[in-house]
Design an enzyme around this catalytic site. Sequence first.
Site, PDB file in Angstrom:
ATOM      1  N   CYS A 196       0.577  -1.239   0.046  1.00 57.46           N
ATOM      2  CA  CYS A 196      -0.140   0.091   0.000  1.00 57.46           C
ATOM      3  C   CYS A 196       0.930   1.206   0.286  1.00 57.46           C
ATOM      4  O   CYS A 196       1.470   1.677   1.090  1.00 57.46           O
ATOM      5  CB  CYS A 196      -0.985   0.065   1.103  1.00 57.46           C
ATOM      6  SG  CYS A 196      -1.978   1.469   1.235  1.00 57.46           S
ATOM      7  N   CYS A 217      -0.581   4.129   2.036  1.00 58.33           N
ATOM      8  CA  CYS A 217      -0.350   4.078   3.602  1.00 58.33           C
ATOM      9  C   CYS A 217       0.988   4.107   3.882  1.00 58.33           C
ATOM     10  O   CYS A 217       1.173   4.996   4.827  1.00 58.33           O
ATOM     11  CB  CYS A 217      -0.616   2.337   4.015  1.00 58.33           C
ATOM     12  SG  CYS A 217      -2.235   1.915   3.298  1.00 58.33           S
ATOM     13  N   ASP A 218       1.920   3.829   3.223  1.00 58.66           N
ATOM     14  CA  ASP A 218       3.109   3.692   3.798  1.00 58.66           C
ATOM     15  C   ASP A 218       4.368   4.429   2.854  1.00 58.66           C
ATOM     16  O   ASP A 218       5.635   4.515   3.211  1.00 58.66           O
ATOM     17  CB  ASP A 218       4.033   2.245   3.715  1.00 58.66           C
ATOM     18  CG  ASP A 218       3.194   1.271   4.471  1.00 58.66           C
ATOM     19  OD1 ASP A 218       2.449   1.638   5.404  1.00 58.66           O
ATOM     20  OD2 ASP A 218       3.146   0.174   4.227  1.00 58.66           O
TER      21      ASP A 218
END
Length: 321
Positions: free
Chosen positions: A137, A140-141
């Site tokens: 992701c 997300c990261d």
Amino acid sequence: MTATHSTRMLILGSGPAGLSAAIYGARAGMAPIVVQGIQPGGQLTTTTDVENYPGFRDVIQGPWLMEQMQAQAEHVGAQMMWDHIVEVDLTRRPFRLIGDGGTIYTGDVLVIATGAQAKWLNLPSEEHLKGKGVSACATCDGFFYRGKKVAVIGGGNTAVEEALYMTNHSHDVTLIHRRDSLRAEKILQDRLFAHPNIKILWNKAVDKFIAGGDPEGLTGISLRDTKTGEISQIEVDGGFVAIGHSPATELFKNKLKLDEDGYIAVETGTTRTSVEGVFACGDVMDKTYRQAVTAAGTGCMAALDAERFLAEAEFEAAVAA
């Protein structure tokens, strides 16, 4: 003797969507039962650092966040059940779910929050370096790789979108694809090819993610040419596997309307499914955003939609009587 648990609001799934629905449902006096499934807490329990969930100045841990959500849901009156559902009957209300041990769960309304799983390459090195440079992701990261070299693996919309997104953080993005053409929509391909900070490695498959450093993390990727078999290496700090997601909808095939990718179809702007009294929230119906905060938001929506549905149904029943 087979155990039966009945409730006004039955929730299947215990990630941010399911637990948010439980919190709102419990506060509305619906005494929800949450059947947690085979991965209690959802995908966040496999995530370490979470920096984009509102309300926390410092980085928090995914498992801790889910523990807090569950504790909050239980505190306001939700009941947690650990079971794996193997059969559902949506042909009449109350809806009926059966666990693999034969336990029966019935609910006047059903909220489905079973989520989706990122597809992985299933390499031992990938498993070893998850959370240490290998992710599924970018949204997300990606922030953790600001100014670093990154690679995105895949050739569909997800991969191209993640490669483009990573240019917000990195000046050196490599897209790795096992074929010589992309499956992504043409408009996305045009944006990708025009971006000066993205290069593409065609006909390359990941052979191994390379670990190194102290503390240990991803330092490179070993690639195999899909036409010649030649092995090569690139140096990267982050690797994002972007080969799609699989929504957990196997139970609902031929029972609910699903879209072309297998996600539960909902009425636009709501969480209502094709069956009255059944609502879907989180990643099982959202293939666009797939974030903890959006899952929690749709969980709230599902509980409110379910509460209104029940209130209307009970009013009509009272009038008819």
